[in-house]
Design a protein around this motif. Structure first.
Motif, PDB file in Angstrom:
ATOM      1  N   LEU A 154       0.820  -1.208   0.000  1.00  0.00           N
ATOM      2  CA  LEU A 154       0.000   0.000   0.000  1.00  0.00           C
ATOM      3  C   LEU A 154       0.858   1.263   0.000  1.00  0.00           C
ATOM      4  CD1 LEU A 154      -2.377  -1.894   0.398  1.00  0.00           C
ATOM      5  CD2 LEU A 154      -3.222  -0.385   2.211  1.00  0.00           C
ATOM      6  N   ALA A 155       1.980   1.231   0.728  1.00  0.00           N
ATOM      7  CA  ALA A 155       2.885   2.382   0.737  1.00  0.00           C
ATOM      8  C   ALA A 155       3.458   2.626  -0.658  1.00  0.00           C
ATOM      9  CB  ALA A 155       4.007   2.146   1.739  1.00  0.00           C
ATOM     10  N   TRP A 156       3.786   1.554  -1.363  1.00  0.00           N
ATOM     11  CA  TRP A 156       4.301   1.678  -2.729  1.00  0.00           C
ATOM     12  C   TRP A 156       3.276   2.342  -3.634  1.00  0.00           C
ATOM     13  CZ3 TRP A 156       3.066  -2.107  -6.884  1.00  0.00           C
ATOM     14  CH2 TRP A 156       3.770  -1.830  -8.070  1.00  0.00           C
ATOM     15  N   ILE A 157       2.009   1.932  -3.521  1.00  0.00           N
ATOM     16  CA  ILE A 157       0.955   2.529  -4.352  1.00  0.00           C
ATOM     17  C   ILE A 157       0.755   4.001  -3.993  1.00  0.00           C
ATOM     18  CG2 ILE A 157      -1.494   2.427  -4.937  1.00  0.00           C
ATOM     19  CD1 ILE A 157      -1.374  -0.595  -4.433  1.00  0.00           C
ATOM     20  N   MET A 158       0.755   4.304  -2.682  1.00  0.00           N
ATOM     21  CA  MET A 158       0.580   5.698  -2.267  1.00  0.00           C
ATOM     22  C   MET A 158       1.746   6.568  -2.738  1.00  0.00           C
ATOM     23  SD  MET A 158      -2.312   6.121  -0.756  1.00  0.00           S
ATOM     24  CE  MET A 158      -1.976   7.777  -0.146  1.00  0.00           C
ATOM     25  N   SER A 159       2.940   5.999  -2.841  1.00  0.00           N
ATOM     26  CA  SER A 159       4.109   6.787  -3.248  1.00  0.00           C
ATOM     27  C   SER A 159       4.045   7.189  -4.714  1.00  0.00           C
ATOM     28  CB  SER A 159       5.389   5.996  -2.978  1.00  0.00           C
ATOM     29  OG  SER A 159       5.494   4.866  -3.829  1.00  0.00           O
ATOM     30  N   ALA A 176      -7.826  -2.267  -2.659  1.00  0.00           N
ATOM     31  CA  ALA A 176      -7.024  -3.383  -2.142  1.00  0.00           C
ATOM     32  C   ALA A 176      -7.470  -3.760  -0.735  1.00  0.00           C
ATOM     33  CB  ALA A 176      -5.541  -3.008  -2.144  1.00  0.00           C
ATOM     34  N   LEU A 177      -7.720  -2.746   0.094  1.00  0.00           N
ATOM     35  CA  LEU A 177      -8.224  -3.019   1.444  1.00  0.00           C
ATOM     36  C   LEU A 177      -9.566  -3.736   1.386  1.00  0.00           C
ATOM     37  CD1 LEU A 177      -8.157  -2.628   4.561  1.00  0.00           C
ATOM     38  CD2 LEU A 177      -9.373  -0.472   4.170  1.00  0.00           C
ATOM     39  N   GLY A 178     -10.449  -3.295   0.488  1.00  0.00           N
ATOM     40  CA  GLY A 178     -11.760  -3.923   0.379  1.00  0.00           C
ATOM     41  C   GLY A 178     -11.669  -5.398   0.038  1.00  0.00           C
ATOM     42  N   LEU A 327       6.572   5.879   4.300  1.00  0.00           N
ATOM     43  CA  LEU A 327       5.215   5.322   4.393  1.00  0.00           C
ATOM     44  C   LEU A 327       5.249   3.851   4.784  1.00  0.00           C
ATOM     45  CD1 LEU A 327       3.452   6.875   1.261  1.00  0.00           C
ATOM     46  CD2 LEU A 327       3.125   7.516   3.645  1.00  0.00           C
ATOM     47  N   ALA A 328       6.147   3.086   4.174  1.00  0.00           N
ATOM     48  CA  ALA A 328       6.202   1.647   4.440  1.00  0.00           C
ATOM     49  C   ALA A 328       6.583   1.361   5.879  1.00  0.00           C
ATOM     50  CB  ALA A 328       7.189   0.981   3.482  1.00  0.00           C
TER      51      ALA A 328
END
Length: 406
Positions: A154-159, A176-178, A327-328
């Protein structure tokens, strides 16, 4: 004409000695970049866990013994040491990865565990009314091994937002969370669903997502909990017991009484008797066993130890320049801290029972190895050249510099 030094030419020649020197040099670099304070805190936590499991093991062994078979009182300690023999080398190995390699490993691990979770409802093993384990010659819990990879993925996607603000990273991480939450509730596993949602919340908050979007999904989360209460009997019974109190034999009530039985300094190692009434003394309620045998002061020390680990990572991230690494590492730390926080609150009767272990303190196979992997990735992400001067504000900038979003 430039002539390379003889040492440089020699280092390129094949040979066993040179390979050994290269490995030795890389190990020196790894050790120099490693956060020794964080590693020391982790080692202390592992030692505390071994002491706690040795105290709780007789209760767990007695509960599983029968008239025909009497288990060794230290059975769970020996099993825990076996899992640590796998988990600790995995932690050290992962801590040697570069940040790019850690990211790739986490993404592949997440994809593999999501695929495994798709199989759980169909071929998974059922234990205590929940189908969470796969048996592929060895039994493991895919959701536990998803934890090390989930926060990093998720951190990679947010970055991606740094490269292109138009990329719908918020929608992608929420989707992804869903998917993960739906797979967890199919088991059912409400506790981990809440934990993964908490990691998502921390990452989108640090990722600069507007509070309007967060508030909207927070309302959706509350609606989801309401539906879980209405249609998920196990969740409803545990919440009712927590809100309105239960009988003298409810797990949470037993845990609280066991926790307080030792007073400030405990009744003594292997002297406690109330722990034998706990259903999962060596896992979910090991914090209560510590309270009975070692006292409330020891429980407070465990709380401070987890707090110290979280604080150390935050201090390390305060000047971090790499957005993805920030983030990670924050997501992995939030996951570790939240799991410990929930387990401790359950033992204090301040949170409904969730069947969640206390990281590295509770006994566990999948749980112990997965936590070690998470910590190994955290050590890799927080590695830093001690001779590199950093001038940016890092995490402090993300949290307090409002000019960033203007």
């Amino acid at each position: 004409m430039n002539i390379a030094p003889a040492t440089a030419i020699a280092s390129e020649l094949p040979g066993r000695t040179n390979r050994r020197e290269t490995i030795r040099a890389r190990l020196k670099i790894w050790w120099r970049e490693l956060d020794h304070v964080l590693l020391g805190l982790i080692v202390i936590l592992i030692a505390v866990g071994c002491a706690a499991i040795s105290a709780a093991s007789p209760a767990g062994a007695a509960r599983l013994s029968s008239d025909e078979v009497t288990l060794n009182p230290l059975r769970f300690l020996f099993l825990h040491l076996r899992w640590l023999a796998v988990g600790v080398p995995a932690m050290i190995g992962l801590s040697m990865l570069s940040r790019d390699s850690a990211r790739r490993f986490a993404i592949l691990l997440s994809a593999a565990m999501v695929a495994a979770m798709l199989l759980v409802p169909f071929i998974g093993s059922e234990v205590n009314g929940a189908r969470r384990w796969l048996n592929l010659g060895f039994s493991f819990q895919p959701s536990e091994f998803l934890k090390p990879g989930f926060a990093i993925t998720l951190a990679w996607i947010m970055s991606w937002r740094l490269k292109d603000p138009e990329i719908p990273s918020f929608a992608l991480v929420t989707g992804a969370l869903g998917v993960v939450v739906v797979l967890l509730m199919a088991q059912p596993n409400l506790g981990d669903a809440i934990l993964f949602s908490g990691v998502w919340f921390v990452l989108v908050l640090l990722g600069g997502v507007s509070f309007r979007h967060i508030a909207g999904l927070f309302a959706v989360g509350l609606m989801g909990l309401t539906l879980a209460y209405a249609f998920y009997d196990n969740a409803r019974h545990r919440i009712d017991s927590w809100l309105f109190g239960g009988t003298d034999f409810d797990q949470v009530d037993l845990a609280q009484r066991t926790l307080l039985a030792g007073g400030w300094d405990g009744v003594g190692f292997w002297v406690g008797v109330k722990k034998f009434r706990l259903p999962e003394a060596q896992t979910d309620y090991i914090f209560s066993v510590v309270g009975e045998e070692f006292g409330l002061l020891a429980c407070g020390a465990i709380v401070l130890l987890f707090f110290a680990i979280v604080l150390r990572v935050l201090v390390r991230l305060a000047s971090e320049e790499n957005y993805f690494a920030l983030l990670a590492a924050a997501g992995l730390t939030a996951q570790l801290g939240a799991q410990a926080f929930i387990n401790i609150l359950v033992n204090l009767s301040l949170f409904p029972s969730k069947g969640m272990t206390l990281p590295l303190v509770s006994y566990g196979g999948s749980s112990t190895i997965a936590v070690c992997m998470s910590l190994g990735l955290l050590l890799a992400l927080t590695r830093r050249n001690p001779f590199l001067t950093r001038e940016t504000a890092g995490l402090r900038n993300m949290l307090f510099d409002k000019e960033r979003d203007k």
